[in-house]
Design an enzyme around this catalytic site. Structure first.
Site, PDB file in Angstrom:
ATOM      1  CG  ASP A  27      -1.885   1.068   1.323  1.00 12.41           C
ATOM      2  OD1 ASP A  27      -1.809   1.974   0.472  1.00 12.41           O
ATOM      3  OD2 ASP A  27      -2.737   1.054   2.226  1.00 12.41           O
TER       4      ASP A  27
ATOM      5  CG  ASP B  94      -3.785   3.533  -2.973  1.00 15.50           C
ATOM      6  OD1 ASP B  94      -4.676   2.942  -3.600  1.00 15.50           O
ATOM      7  OD2 ASP B  94      -3.952   3.995  -1.857  1.00 15.50           O
ATOM      8  CD  GLU B  95      -5.438  -0.489  -0.740  1.00 15.55           C
ATOM      9  OE1 GLU B  95      -5.867  -1.649  -0.691  1.00 15.55           O
ATOM     10  OE2 GLU B  95      -5.977   0.465  -0.158  1.00 15.55           O
TER      11      GLU B  95
END
Lengths: 80, 413
Positions: free
Chosen positions: B10, B106-107
């Site tokens: 993350d 973002d992950e």
């Protein structure tokens, strides 16, 4: 020593193998600096912000960090 | 079965951190990435650590945030940069395995089960963190575990630059004492319901009888119970995997409040054309048309209707949309944003039963008009051709949904 992010014009050579090498830096005032040697190439983040491919260059006896960021070049400059 | 090794990576406060990476001086001031207040996209999308100290929350309005912290620096989002740098980060993940599944920008989950040559999960996690920091200049938090849900949970525990390993041996000590809302897919509503049942931690959820949960939450109760016990077996998808499209939609936060039916109608025209065009691009048509409405108190609801024949024709989407709108909203409270989406998709060339009561010639004509519009727009730009009615208020309709929106939220299921 305070460093500044300066975008610069760069003349590059792309050889038959597709390898890109910066040859000449052109400063805003038109001054041209020949890159004598590229010492190191690697992906890196810059202390002045941004990240890309770092070309550590020897220019007139000095070592400078030149970055290829996305589609343009910047240098970690000693002058604002 | 061999124990799986799954990382969840993350990028910490992603948008804000990318801005900090680009402009390091932003690290020294409270800063948030937010939309343009003038065009009313004024919410906080991400904030840096200093702004977090002022209790600024993602999703709140810029005005509220400024009230908490008057010196807050607002940076407008640069989605191209976010796409570019997050992709560079994922390129690093992809050097270690061919199983990398993105979850938003973002992950990502990274499955290292069958690529142990780089070391254990924890070792690779450390290498990845170091490389992302050195090469891209971003910090990431990583959770390492034997399933996707615990890996994600682990990455949420320490920010920034956290590294948490959750194993079969320690999950009862690390995961179970955590509040139940830390678990994936336990939101506000579920949390409230669980509290009533006196379930406050993940451990308590895990030790509740699955029958009880199924009775209260249906299928989802069983899923959550499985998550809490570490039974999640879902795979990390291969990098080539493309999510099947389940719906095509577009929504817009209008430049001013939509106060009556006529306003809504012209905005819906723009949206329906875009949805129809995107459906045709993907070679799809759909049965169900839904509208989503958010009023200026930020309350939100959706309504949907199934058509007899699947469609990707803007005129037909519009008919259903207006019917839904008429039956479900009275404009007692002005609307802030509205959207259309089409789901229950089938391929465009999927045979459908013709009806005696529908003029197929008319349908064909409407479709051809749509296609012509698309051709003109592809060549000369979105604003080159319009329905006359959208010019009634060109400010309200002056947006190009197809070109403007980029990022779609994704679902785990």
């Amino acid at each position: 020593m305070m460093l500044y992010k300066r975008y610069v014009d760069v003349v590059t050579l792309i050889d038959k193998e597709g390898t890109m090498t910066p040859v000449l830096i052109i400063w805003d005032d038109g001054a041209k600096y020949k890159i004598d040697r590229v010492i190191e190439i690697r992906k890196s983040a810059s202390v002045v912000g941004g990240s890309g491919i770092l070309y550590k260059c020897r220019i007139k006896g000095q070592v400078r960090n030149l970055f290829f960021e996305k589609n343009r070049w910047f240098i970690e400059s000693y002058h604002p | 079965m061999k124990e799986r090794v799954i990382l969840h990576c993350d990028i910490n406060h992603c948008y804000a951190q990318i801005e900090e990476m680009k402009f390091p001086q932003l690290r020294n001031v409270p800063m948030a990435v937010g939309g343009h207040e003038e065009s009313r996209h004024g919410i906080i999308l991400a904030k840096n650590l200093l702004a977090k100290k002022f209790k600024i929350k993602t999703g709140e309005t810029l005005r509220d945030a400024k009230r908490k912290c008057p010196e807050l620096v607002i940076v407008h989002p640069n989605y191209d940069d976010y796409l570019y740098y997050t992709e560079k980060v994922k390129d690093i993940y992809r050097e270690y395995t061919d199983k990398v599944e993105s979850f938003g920008l973002d992950e990502a989950w990274v499955d290292l089960s069958s690529s142990s040559i780089f070391g254990s999960g924890e070792e690779v996690a450390k290498i990845i963190q170091k490389r992302v920091l050195e090469e891209i200049g971003l910090t990431i938090s990583i959770g390492v575990s034997f399933n996707k849900v615990f890996a994600k949970l682990g990455s949420d525990l320490i920010k920034p630059s956290g590294l948490v390993v959750i194993t079969r041996e320690n999950y009862k000590e690390t995961v179970w004492p955590l509040p139940v809302e830390d678990l994936f897919y336990v939101g506000k509503a579920t949390k409230r319901k669980l509290e009533v049942m006196n379930i406050n931690t993940i451990g308590e959820l895990a030790n509740t009888g699955v029958e009880v949960l199924r009775k209260r939450f249906g299928k989802m109760g069983e899923v959550l119970w499985g998550f809490a016990n570490g039974y999640d077996l879902s795979n990390v998808t291969h990098i080539d995997y493309q999510r099947e499209i389940k719906s095509v939609g577009n929504s817009v936060t209008a430049i001013r409040d939509i106060i009556n039916y006529e306003d809504a109608k012209i905005v819906f025209y723009v949206l329906s054309e875009s949805v129809a065009s995107r459906l045709k691009e993907s070679g799809l048509k759909g049965y169900v048309v839904s509208i989503s409405l958010r009023n200026n108190k930020l309350e939100w609801f959706t309504r949907q209707q199934k058509r007899d024949i699947p469609t990707n024709i803007s005129k037909e989407i519009m008919e259903t949309t207006l019917e839904l709108l008429k039956n479900n909203y009275d404009f007692s409270i002005p609307l802030r944003s509205i959207g259309i989406s089409v789901s229950m998709l089938v391929p465009d060339d999927y045979p459908s039963q013709m009806s005696l009561f529908i003029n197929e010639e008319e349908r064909d004509k409407a479709k051809r008009i749509d296609e012509t519009l698309d051709k003109i727009r592809n060549r000369f730009g979105h604003y080159s051709i319009h329905r006359a009615c959208v010019l009634l208020d060109s400010k309200l309709t002056g947006f190009s949904p197809k070109e403007d929106h980029i990022i779609h939220p994704v679902s785990y299921f």
